[in-house]
Scaffold this motif. Structure first.
Motif, PDB file in Angstrom:
ATOM      1  N   ILE A 165      -5.920   6.201   0.578  1.00  0.00           N
ATOM      2  CA  ILE A 165      -6.437   5.574  -0.648  1.00  0.00           C
ATOM      3  C   ILE A 165      -6.957   4.168  -0.333  1.00  0.00           C
ATOM      4  CG2 ILE A 165      -5.745   4.628  -2.897  1.00  0.00           C
ATOM      5  CD1 ILE A 165      -3.940   7.072  -3.240  1.00  0.00           C
ATOM      6  N   GLU A 166      -6.209   3.428   0.498  1.00  0.00           N
ATOM      7  CA  GLU A 166      -6.641   2.082   0.874  1.00  0.00           C
ATOM      8  C   GLU A 166      -7.948   2.123   1.674  1.00  0.00           C
ATOM      9  OE1 GLU A 166      -5.856  -0.904   0.199  1.00  0.00           O
ATOM     10  OE2 GLU A 166      -6.727  -2.078   1.820  1.00  0.00           O
ATOM     11  N   TYR A 223       0.259   2.852  -3.505  1.00  0.00           N
ATOM     12  CA  TYR A 223      -0.687   3.960  -3.345  1.00  0.00           C
ATOM     13  C   TYR A 223       0.002   5.224  -2.818  1.00  0.00           C
ATOM     14  CZ  TYR A 223      -4.437   0.462  -3.716  1.00  0.00           C
ATOM     15  OH  TYR A 223      -5.285  -0.536  -4.125  1.00  0.00           O
ATOM     16  N   GLY A 236      -1.171   7.006   0.883  1.00  0.00           N
ATOM     17  CA  GLY A 236      -1.348   5.581   0.566  1.00  0.00           C
ATOM     18  C   GLY A 236      -2.401   4.948   1.462  1.00  0.00           C
ATOM     19  N   ILE A 286       0.850  -1.204   0.000  1.00  0.00           N
ATOM     20  CA  ILE A 286       0.000   0.000   0.000  1.00  0.00           C
ATOM     21  C   ILE A 286       0.883   1.251   0.000  1.00  0.00           C
ATOM     22  CG2 ILE A 286      -1.493   1.376   1.529  1.00  0.00           C
ATOM     23  CD1 ILE A 286      -2.737  -1.364   2.337  1.00  0.00           C
TER      24      ILE A 286
END
Ligand SMILES: C[S@@+](CC[C@H](N)C(=O)[O-])C[C@H]1O[C@@H](n2cnc3c(N)ncnc32)[C@H](O)[C@@H]1O
Length: 307
Positions: A207-208, A156, A204, A152
């Motif tokens: 976004i996850e 991301y 990141g 991630i």
């Protein structure tokens, strides 16, 4: 609920100039936020025009309602734009004149410490844009495996020290606050890029938590179905992963960016990009609103029957 921290709309004139092609049309602002773009769109519509304002954040709806007041052309819609087709009443499908996406988070979400998006304010590890989102940053940081966390941060967050950072986070578990996450990153990244690395790790994880890239792909697919012929999608993105998805989609109508062809070799792209070069904020706008600095605007039009 604390007061809404004002959000300055980004690329306001440019985006709305592209979006509003018919004052009598039906529009969707898929990222209502504080209602900055919505207010401008409404100012360009006639009495017959209509605008759906969508957001998954209850605080955004409250702020937008305060700003817009009562306007019978405006319909607020609560939900995730990943379910766009379900959220917009079926009688409008195939008839929408324009859809706006001003992606990412609002100033309010970033600055309100309790929402846990920011490494500049101490708050709980949350980062959910909607209280209905299942996973929070706390779960990602404290429960994900080393491999998942590393990936991630790398994919991301686009952070190259992903291995070191993931290992450090795991060794410090449990982490409860944004300040603890920031400290973990700071302790393994050195030099002048430290702040950028922290920002990338936060990006990141955000976004996850919100499944931002998957949801963007889902919504763009549905947007094509909702648009009328010659209807437009206007998208403002704030990082390269989002921009790549939008660019590929506008070029080909799918996430790969490869235009499919029919049996005779005719291209099957449902969209035509209108912005050959991306539009970015002027130096003046960036100076007045530094949060606009990474914005990229792209526009595509649904190909009509006679093209
Ligand atoms: C950059 S702000 C929009 C600001 C707005 N254009 C203005 O001028 O006030 C992005 C907004 O989109 C919302 N948002 C982001 N992803 C979303 C999604 N998948 N579904 C619904 N709303 C989303 C966020 O909650 C946030 O309020």
């Amino acid at each position: 609920m604390s007061a809404y921290i004002p959000h300055t709309p980004v690329l306001l004139k440019e985006s709305v100039d592209y979006l509003v092609t018919d004052p009598d049309g039906i529009y969707i602002d898929a990222t209502l936020g504080g209602g900055g773009h919505t207010a401008e769109i409404l100012s360009r519509l006639s009495g017959k025009g209509r605008l759906f304002g969508l957001d998954q954040d209850a605080e955004a709806h409250k702020a937008a309602a305060d700003r817009i007041g009562s306007d019978e052309r405006f319909t607020p819609v609560s939900g995730n734009f990943g379910y766009l087709k379900t959220l917009i009443p079926p009688e409008h499908h195939g008839k929408i004149t324009g859809i706006l996406y001003d992606l990412g988070v609002s100033t309010h979400q970033i600055k309100e410490a309790e929402r846990g998006f920011s490494f500049q304010n101490e708050g709980p590890l949350d980062m959910r844009m909607s209280e209905l989102t299942g996973t929070s940053a706390h779960q990602v940081v404290n429960e994900y495996s080393y491999e998942k966390l590393r990936d991630i941060i790398f994919h991301y967050g686009e952070e190259r020290f992903s291995r070191e950072i993931a290992k450090e986070i795991i060794s410090r578990r449990p982490l409860e606050t944004t300040a603890e996450l920031k400290d973990a990153v700071s302790s393994v990244v050195f030099g002048k890029h430290k702040v950028k690395s922290i920002a990338r790790v936060f990006q990141g994880i955000r976004i996850e938590v919100n499944r931002e890239l998957d949801v963007l792909k889902d919504t763009l697919n549905q947007a094509i179905e909702l648009l009328a012929e010659d209807g437009r999608i206007v998208a403002i993105s704030y990082h390269s992963l989002e921009d790549r998805i939008v660019k590929n989609f506008f070029k080909s109508g799918n996430e790969s960016g490869k235009v499919e062809k029919d049996f005779y070799g005719n291209p099957l792209n449902p969209l035509k990009p209108l912005t050959r070069n991306i539009i970015t904020p002027s130096d003046q706008e960036i100076k007045a609103n530094p949060a606009s600095r990474s914005a990229k605007l792209r526009v595509a039009e649904k190909i009509g029957g006679d093209q």
